[in-house]
Design an enzyme around this catalytic site. Structure first.
Site, PDB file in Angstrom:
ATOM      1  CG  HIS A  88      78.553 -80.632  17.060  1.00 22.17           C
ATOM      2  ND1 HIS A  88      78.798 -80.083  15.819  1.00 22.17           N
ATOM      3  CD2 HIS A  88      77.290 -80.267  17.386  1.00 22.17           C
ATOM      4  CE1 HIS A  88      77.735 -79.400  15.429  1.00 22.17           C
ATOM      5  NE2 HIS A  88      76.807 -79.498  16.366  1.00 22.17           N
ATOM      6  CE1 TYR A  98      79.419 -79.870  11.170  1.00 22.68           C
ATOM      7  CE2 TYR A  98      80.527 -81.932  11.681  1.00 22.68           C
ATOM      8  CZ  TYR A  98      80.088 -80.684  12.066  1.00 22.68           C
ATOM      9  OH  TYR A  98      80.330 -80.244  13.354  1.00 22.68           O
ATOM     10  CD  GLU A 140      82.424 -81.187  15.633  1.00 18.99           C
ATOM     11  OE1 GLU A 140      82.319 -82.105  14.781  1.00 18.99           O
ATOM     12  OE2 GLU A 140      81.682 -80.193  15.649  1.00 18.99           O
ATOM     13  CE1 TYR A 191      79.113 -81.167  27.018  1.00 22.56           C
ATOM     14  CE2 TYR A 191      79.492 -78.945  27.847  1.00 22.56           C
ATOM     15  CZ  TYR A 191      79.390 -79.827  26.789  1.00 22.56           C
ATOM     16  OH  TYR A 191      79.562 -79.382  25.494  1.00 22.56           O
ATOM     17  CB  SER A 209      77.794 -79.706  35.041  1.00 24.04           C
ATOM     18  OG  SER A 209      77.478 -78.748  34.063  1.00 24.04           O
ATOM     19  N   GLY A 278      72.105 -74.805  37.943  1.00 31.89           N
ATOM     20  CA  GLY A 278      73.345 -74.232  37.417  1.00 31.89           C
ATOM     21  C   GLY A 278      74.477 -74.238  38.422  1.00 31.89           C
ATOM     22  CB  THR A 280      75.988 -79.135  38.643  1.00 29.38           C
ATOM     23  OG1 THR A 280      75.501 -78.593  37.403  1.00 29.38           O
ATOM     24  CG2 THR A 280      74.812 -79.698  39.429  1.00 29.38           C
ATOM     25  N   GLY A 390      71.410 -76.680  27.541  1.00 25.19           N
ATOM     26  CA  GLY A 390      70.557 -76.702  26.362  1.00 25.19           C
ATOM     27  C   GLY A 390      71.166 -75.882  25.242  1.00 25.19           C
TER      28      GLY A 390
END
Length: 398
Positions: A88, A98, A140, A191, A209, A278, A280, A390
């Site tokens: 997020h 939210y 967050e 990432y 990433s 994967g 990376t 994802g």
């Protein structure tokens, strides 16, 4: 902490809600995007929506959170919450969103479950939602503060300073802040989100990433182009745009770095297992281990379709050779070279040092298989960490 009354209600209604949560999630997104089409255009991944993956992840996370609350009312599933919060934060999600989600989610619950949603049931599930939402908001906002950005304002313009065609379908983009200011620090394995403008006016976002070490003078992302029937549509629209339309000198909107799969400090043995693109985050970790002179064994494992499809293959080997005690093993489904394994990754004859910390990244079936093999070799579950490209369908259903 879930109140005792709500815990009883949630425990009694969890089977019914769990059975309907997929339908609830689908109707929720229908209602949300009808009221706020800009969220689908500029925030949510249209590819994941098209494939139904985001619906599965949302349904699984709500069910997992509620199940945890009734089983352990005095604790929170912090691993799941941290994973979601980092994603997020990389998207710039804010507290006010939210409220929007709550409105449309509870409208969907009421419509799907009908008369079963009594005032007590509604109040109990409202409590579940806000326990989860407020926990995410707090994490967050801490993540934003750590990056010294205002809540949600995570974007900066970055200039593409170079691009390298690694394979037929993978390109590495070298990036630098467009204003010349210092690049923000990051931890090996994290990432960034990249937002691009598409021909239909959408500003879609994808996470990539960082494939360089934290101390690198440049920032690099390696992007795999997605093929298939929908390659020009939602499933591959951003990767195809980056490959076809982004050149040296162009500007991209890039987020601050986030992600909770990070290389831990210390001298423990390390195992890095990846498949396909994967590799990376594993390359970032590997380069950092090489630069800092990691003294313990480092086992580097990778599986791919063929050597020609293995992005950053030369770097994978070269960085391993820089380690005091590094070993690299590669598996390929086709065209395996002498010394490489054929087919799927098999850890049967891979030595795993006691105390090893393992990091995995790749397709979900690959990580399930490798994790099972590591557990069979005695690696504790707590020492096996992973990253999913994802929606995290594994964690949400774990």
């Amino acid at each position: 902490m879930l109140s005792e009354k709500s815990a009883e209600t949630v425990r009694a209604t969890l089977p019914a809600v769990g059975a309907a949560v997929g339908d609830i999630a689908e109707l929720f997104y229908t209602k949300l995007f009808a009221a706020h089409p800009e969220l689908l255009r500029d925030l949510f991944n249209r590819g994941n929506q098209n494939a139904g993956l985001q619906k599965q992840a949302l349904a699984g996370s709500i069910a997992a959170f509620a199940t945890h609350l009734v089983a352990h009312p005095d604790t929170r599933p912090d691993v799941m919450l941290n994973r979601i919060a980092h994603k997020h934060a990389s998207l710039g999600v804010t507290r006010g969103q939210y409220e929007v989600v709550h409105r449309h989610l509870f409208a969907a619950i009421a419509e799907i479950l009908g008369e079963a949603v009594t005032p007590d049931v509604a109040a109990a599930w409202d409590e579940v939602y806000w326990l989860m939402a407020n926990a995410l908001i707090a994490i967050e906002e801490r993540l934003y503060a750590e990056q010294q950005v205002l809540a949600g304002d995570v974007w900066r313009p970055w200039t593409v300073t170079a691009r390298v065609e690694e394979t037929a379908d993978c390109t590495t983009f070298h990036l630098a802040p467009a204003d010349g200011s210092p690049a923000p620090g990051f931890a090996a394995g994290q990432y960034v989100s990249v937002q691009v403008g598409l021909p239909d006016g959408a500003r879609q976002i994808r996470q990539y990433s960082l494939s360089c070490a934290p101390g690198s003078p440049v920032r690099t992302i390696t992007v795999k182009r997605i093929h298939g029937p929908a390659a020009a549509g939602p499933d591959g629209e951003v990767s195809n745009h980056l490959h076809a339309a982004v050149a040296v000198g162009d500007t991209l909107r890039v987020s601050a770095p986030y992600g909770d799969l990070v290389l831990r400090g210390g001298a423990a043995p390390v195992l890095l297992a990846s498949a396909g693109i994967g590799c990376t985050p594993m390359l970032s970790m590997l380069e950092h281990l090489a630069e800092t002179g990691h003294p313990s064994p480092v086992t580097v494992l990778h599986a791919d379709r063929s050597p020609a499809d293995h992005a950053l293959r030369a770097d994978h080997r070269a960085l391993t050779y820089k380690l005091a005690d590094g070993t690299a093993r590669f598996w390929y489904e086709a065209d395996a070279e002498p010394g490489d394994g054929e087919g799927l990754m098999d850890l049967a004859d891979v030595a795993v040092a006691p105390g090893t910390r393992a990091y995995l990244c790749g397709p979900l079936p690959f990580m399930r298989a490798v994790r099972a093999q590591l557990l069979a070799k005695g690696v504790p579950a707590a020492d096996i960490h992973y990253e999913v490209f994802g929606p995290d369908l594994w964690l949400a259903s774990a």
